[in-house]
Design a protein around this motif. Structure first.
Motif, PDB file in Angstrom:
ATOM      1  N   ALA A  14       0.861  -1.178   0.000  1.00 24.24           N
ATOM      2  CA  ALA A  14       0.000   0.000   0.000  1.00 24.24           C
ATOM      3  C   ALA A  14       0.898   1.230   0.000  1.00 24.24           C
ATOM      4  CB  ALA A  14      -0.927  -0.007   1.211  1.00 24.24           C
ATOM      5  N   SER A  53      -0.017   4.479   4.591  1.00 29.03           N
ATOM      6  CA  SER A  53      -1.246   3.717   4.834  1.00 29.03           C
ATOM      7  C   SER A  53      -1.326   3.253   6.288  1.00 29.03           C
ATOM      8  CB  SER A  53      -1.300   2.498   3.907  1.00 29.03           C
ATOM      9  OG  SER A  53      -2.391   1.664   4.238  1.00 29.03           O
ATOM     10  N   ILE A  79      -3.038   0.548   7.036  1.00 31.21           N
ATOM     11  CA  ILE A  79      -3.295  -0.894   6.966  1.00 31.21           C
ATOM     12  C   ILE A  79      -2.196  -1.658   7.713  1.00 31.21           C
ATOM     13  CG2 ILE A  79      -3.437  -2.892   5.432  1.00 31.21           C
ATOM     14  CD1 ILE A  79      -4.601  -1.025   3.296  1.00 31.21           C
ATOM     15  N   ASP A  82      -8.053  -4.806   8.275  1.00 28.13           N
ATOM     16  CA  ASP A  82      -7.998  -3.424   7.800  1.00 28.13           C
ATOM     17  C   ASP A  82      -8.300  -3.305   6.306  1.00 28.13           C
ATOM     18  OD1 ASP A  82      -7.278  -2.565  10.352  1.00 28.13           O
ATOM     19  OD2 ASP A  82      -5.132  -2.798   9.928  1.00 28.13           O
ATOM     20  N   LEU A  83      -8.320  -4.437   5.588  1.00 30.71           N
ATOM     21  CA  LEU A  83      -8.589  -4.408   4.145  1.00 30.71           C
ATOM     22  C   LEU A  83     -10.085  -4.314   3.845  1.00 30.71           C
ATOM     23  CD1 LEU A  83      -6.140  -7.221   2.938  1.00 30.71           C
ATOM     24  CD2 LEU A  83      -5.687  -4.771   3.180  1.00 30.71           C
ATOM     25  N   LYS A 132     -12.156  -1.616   1.597  1.00 31.41           N
ATOM     26  CA  LYS A 132     -11.193  -0.959   0.715  1.00 31.41           C
ATOM     27  C   LYS A 132     -11.171  -1.645  -0.650  1.00 31.41           C
ATOM     28  CE  LYS A 132      -8.258   0.978   4.320  1.00 31.41           C
ATOM     29  NZ  LYS A 132      -9.243   0.782   5.395  1.00 31.41           N
ATOM     30  N   THR A 133     -10.402  -1.078  -1.580  1.00 35.43           N
ATOM     31  CA  THR A 133     -10.290  -1.624  -2.934  1.00 35.43           C
ATOM     32  C   THR A 133      -8.904  -2.200  -3.150  1.00 35.43           C
ATOM     33  OG1 THR A 133     -11.877  -0.015  -3.815  1.00 35.43           O
ATOM     34  CG2 THR A 133     -10.444  -1.117  -5.400  1.00 35.43           C
ATOM     35  N   ALA A 178     -14.174  -6.570   0.398  1.00 36.90           N
ATOM     36  CA  ALA A 178     -13.336  -5.589  -0.301  1.00 36.90           C
ATOM     37  C   ALA A 178     -13.700  -5.607  -1.780  1.00 36.90           C
ATOM     38  CB  ALA A 178     -11.856  -5.916  -0.119  1.00 36.90           C
ATOM     39  N   LYS A 192      -3.962   6.743  -5.935  1.00 40.53           N
ATOM     40  CA  LYS A 192      -5.012   6.572  -4.914  1.00 40.53           C
ATOM     41  C   LYS A 192      -6.337   6.098  -5.512  1.00 40.53           C
ATOM     42  CE  LYS A 192      -2.928   9.912  -1.740  1.00 40.53           C
ATOM     43  NZ  LYS A 192      -3.127  11.117  -0.895  1.00 40.53           N
ATOM     44  N   ASP A 195      -6.477   0.813  -2.920  1.00 40.82           N
ATOM     45  CA  ASP A 195      -5.926   0.979  -1.573  1.00 40.82           C
ATOM     46  C   ASP A 195      -4.823  -0.006  -1.234  1.00 40.82           C
ATOM     47  OD1 ASP A 195      -7.859   3.044  -0.705  1.00 40.82           O
ATOM     48  OD2 ASP A 195      -9.313   1.417  -0.948  1.00 40.82           O
TER      49      ASP A 195
END
Length: 242
Positions: free
Chosen positions: A110, A114, A116, A121-122, A125-126, A148, A166, A169
Motif C-alpha cells: 500500500a 497507509s 493498513i 484493515d482491508l 477498501k479496494t 473488499a 489513490k 488501496d
C-alpha cells in the motif's frame, strides 16, 4: 591418419549436435523481474530455466506469446512447456509441474503512509489483482464476500500506478515483483511499501501439458539441471543478478 582422425572428431561433434534435445517454451512479457523480453536474459525465471536445461544437456527456445495463448498451447501439448506459472488445483488435472523455480513471499503493499496493518484493515477498501493472477483462498474470499472491492487491470505495473494515484488501496503481490516495479516504474520507490509482511509463499514452476508425450522427460531434465545449479552455487548467482 591425422586427416582421418580429424574427420572422426568432426563427425562426432556433428552427431552430438544433431542429437541435442531442444525444448520450446511459451513465455510472456510484463512480469518483471521474472519474464520479459526487454529484461536481461529475459528475466530471472527465463534465465534460470535456460541455465537449468543447459546443465542437463538441453537447449531452450522461447516463444514470447500472450500469457493465455501460451498457457492454452501448453495445456493442449501444442508447445513443450510454459513458464513461469503457479500451481493451482484447477491446473493439476491438466499439467505436470517442475520443482519450483523460485519461492516467493506473498505480501500486501500500500502507500507508505497507509494505516493498513492487518487483513481486517482491508475490509471496505479496494484491492488490485491483475487479470489472470492467482490469489490465495482467504484473499479470494475477501473479494467474493464483498468485504473488499477488486480492481483487475491488465498487469501489476498498472496496479502500482493506480495505488500511487489513490485509485486502489492495496495490492496482493509477491516480494520480488513488488520491489522490481517500485524500483523501475515509480517516480518514488519509497512512496509504497509492504504493509503486511509475507505470511505465505508462492512457487513458480514450469508447466508441461499431461498430453505431451515427452512431458515426464522434460520435467525430469529440468529438475536435474536445477538441482545441479543449486549444488554448484550458480542458482544463487543467477537470482542475485536480477
Amino acid at each position: 591418419m591425422k586427416f582421418m582422425s580429424a574427420l572422426i572428431i568432426a563427425a562426432c561433434l556433428v552427431a552430438g549436435t544433431a542429437t541435442a534435445k531442444t525444448v520450446t517454451i511459451a513465455n510472456g512479457n510484463d512480469y518483471a523481474p521474472f519474464s520479459d523480453e526487454s529484461l536481461k536474459k529475459g528475466g530471472m525465471a527465463s534465465h534460470l530455466v535456460e541455465e537449468a536445461f543447459k546443465a542437463a544437456g538441453w537447449k531452450v527456445t522461447y516463444d514470447w506469446l500472450p500469457w493465455k495463448r501460451g498457457f492454452e498451447m501448453a495445456k493442449k501439448g501444442d508447445i513443450d512447456a510454459a513458464i513461469p506459472w503457479t500451481r493451482r488445483q484447477d491446473r493439476v488435472p491438466h499439467f505436470l509441474f517442475s520443482d519450483p523455480l523460485v519461492v516467493l513471499k506473498e505480501e500486501v503493499w500500500a502507500l507508505s503512509d497507509s494505516k493498513i496493518k492487518t487483513y481486517d484493515d482491508l475490509k471496505g477498501k479496494t484491492g488490485c489483482i491483475p487479470i489472470g493472477y492467482s490469489v490465495r483462498d482467504d484473499q479470494k474470499a475477501l473479494f467474493e464476500s464483498g468485504g473488499a472491492k477488486k480492481d483487475t487491470p491488465k498487469d501489476m505495473t498498472t496496479c502500482f500506478k493506480k495505488l500511487v494515484a489513490k485509485r486502489v488501496d492495496f495490492i496482493f503481490v509477491n516480494n520480488l515483483q513488488a520491489a522490481s516495479i517500485a524500483n523501475t516504474a515509480l517516480k518514488d520507490k519509497n512512496s509504497v511499501r509492504a504493509v503486511i509482511p509475507g505470511d505465505g509463499q508462492t512457487e513458480l514452476h514450469i508447466l508441461v501439458g499431461k498430453s505431451h508425450p515427452n512431458g515426464p522427460e522434460i520435467i525430469a531434465a529440468f529438475n536435474k539441471g536445477l538441482a545441479a545449479l543449486k549444488a554448484n552455487g550458480d542458482y544463487e548467482k543467477i537470482i542475485a543478478s536480477h
